[in-house]
Design an enzyme around this catalytic site. Structure first.
Site, PDB file in Angstrom:
ATOM      1  N   CYS A  81       0.819  -1.211   0.000  1.00  0.00           N
ATOM      2  CA  CYS A  81       0.000   0.000   0.000  1.00  0.00           C
ATOM      3  C   CYS A  81       0.863   1.277   0.000  1.00  0.00           C
ATOM      4  CB  CYS A  81      -0.987  -0.054   1.165  1.00  0.00           C
ATOM      5  SG  CYS A  81      -2.427   0.983   0.885  1.00  0.00           S
ATOM      6  N   HIS A 171      -3.532  -5.417   1.922  1.00  0.00           N
ATOM      7  CA  HIS A 171      -2.756  -5.707   3.141  1.00  0.00           C
ATOM      8  C   HIS A 171      -2.836  -7.191   3.521  1.00  0.00           C
ATOM      9  CE1 HIS A 171      -1.993  -1.530   4.587  1.00  0.00           C
ATOM     10  NE2 HIS A 171      -3.032  -1.280   3.791  1.00  0.00           N
ATOM     11  N   GLU A 173      -0.959  -8.795   5.410  1.00  0.00           N
ATOM     12  CA  GLU A 173      -0.546  -8.998   6.818  1.00  0.00           C
ATOM     13  C   GLU A 173      -1.753  -8.947   7.756  1.00  0.00           C
ATOM     14  OE1 GLU A 173      -0.234  -6.258   5.154  1.00  0.00           O
ATOM     15  OE2 GLU A 173      -0.579  -4.524   6.453  1.00  0.00           O
TER      16      GLU A 173
HETATM   17  N1  GLN Z   1      -3.458   6.406   1.591  1.00  0.00           N
HETATM   18  C1  GLN Z   1      -2.107   6.123   2.033  1.00  0.00           C
HETATM   19  C2  GLN Z   1      -1.088   6.936   1.230  1.00  0.00           C
HETATM   20  O1  GLN Z   1      -1.442   7.543   0.271  1.00  0.00           O
HETATM   21  C3  GLN Z   1      -1.801   4.651   1.898  1.00  0.00           C
HETATM   22  C4  GLN Z   1      -2.733   3.848   2.774  1.00  0.00           C
HETATM   23  C5  GLN Z   1      -2.166   2.570   3.291  1.00  0.00           C
HETATM   24  O2  GLN Z   1      -0.964   2.320   3.268  1.00  0.00           O
HETATM   25  N2  GLN Z   1      -3.040   1.720   3.808  1.00  0.00           N
HETATM   26  O3  GLN Z   1       0.038   6.995   1.583  1.00  0.00           O
END
Ligand code: GLN
Length: 188
Positions: A81, A171, A173
């Site tokens: 992410c 995610h 994890e």
């Molecule tokens: N929205 C976050 C970003 O732009 C990422 C979100 C996440 O890692 N769950 O950095």
């Protein structure tokens, strides 16, 4: 016998504790990384979810930006992410700096504000499906020629690899499914 591999989890901010547990379940040793010395002990590195803007700032403050980039020139990195946003070549919404280690373009917070998070069943290339947890996730808008898409959701790639590196916009994890972590450990 091969020595057990050590995977660092960048622990400046965000969701690093759950990655540690997933790595241990998948058979690797996990090390929280906050310094260059800790990074130097690792065979691979996970950049966890969190807030990519904050993580970039903290990497700079700790003097780790160059070290992580150099690490990535030789060893595998898996970005979850926000970690995927850090590894991308190009970031939009809004544009921001990155480590530029993978030939992908990502749009931050691309599922919109009204849908903060969701759990979706995502079919995986190698068979079966994955219960994917998305939290303010980016969308991978473009992938370069050398990028292999391992899973897509609603037409967009959500798990990709390029050479030694790999990202998921979801995610793993946060579930008990260790396939993503096992796939990463196999790259070490
Ligand atoms: N929205 C976050 C970003 O732009 C990422 C979100 C996440 O890692 N769950 O950095």
């Amino acid at each position: 016998m091969n020595r057990q591999k050590t995977v660092g989890v960048l622990a400046l901010q965000g969701d690093f504790e759950k990655h540690r547990k997933a790595l241990e379940r998948a058979g690797a040793r996990a090390l929280e990384v906050r310094t260059k010395d800790q990074l130097a002990q690792c065979d691979g590195l996970i950049i966890p979810g969190g807030e990519s803007t904050t993580m970039l700032k903290l990497l700079d403050l700790e003097g780790l930006t160059g070290a992580v980039r150099e690490f990535g020139a030789a060893k595998p990195i898996y970005g979850t992410c926000a970690g995927a946003i850090l590894l991308a070549h190009q970031v939009t919404n809004p544009p921001q700096a990155s480590l530029d280690l993978m030939d992908i373009s990502v749009e931050r917070n691309a599922y919109g504000r009204q849908i903060d998070s969701r759990i979706a069943k995502v079919p995986v290339k190698d068979g079966g499906e994955f219960e994917a947890v998305f939290i303010r996730a980016p969308i991978i808008r473009k992938v370069g020629e050398g990028v292999n898409v391992l899973a897509s959701y609603a037409g967009d790639p959500v798990w990709v690899e390029e050479g030694r590196h790999m990202v998921t916009t979801f995610h793993p994890e946060l579930t008990d499914d260790d396939r993503v972590h096992r796939k990463f450990i196999a790259k070490l």
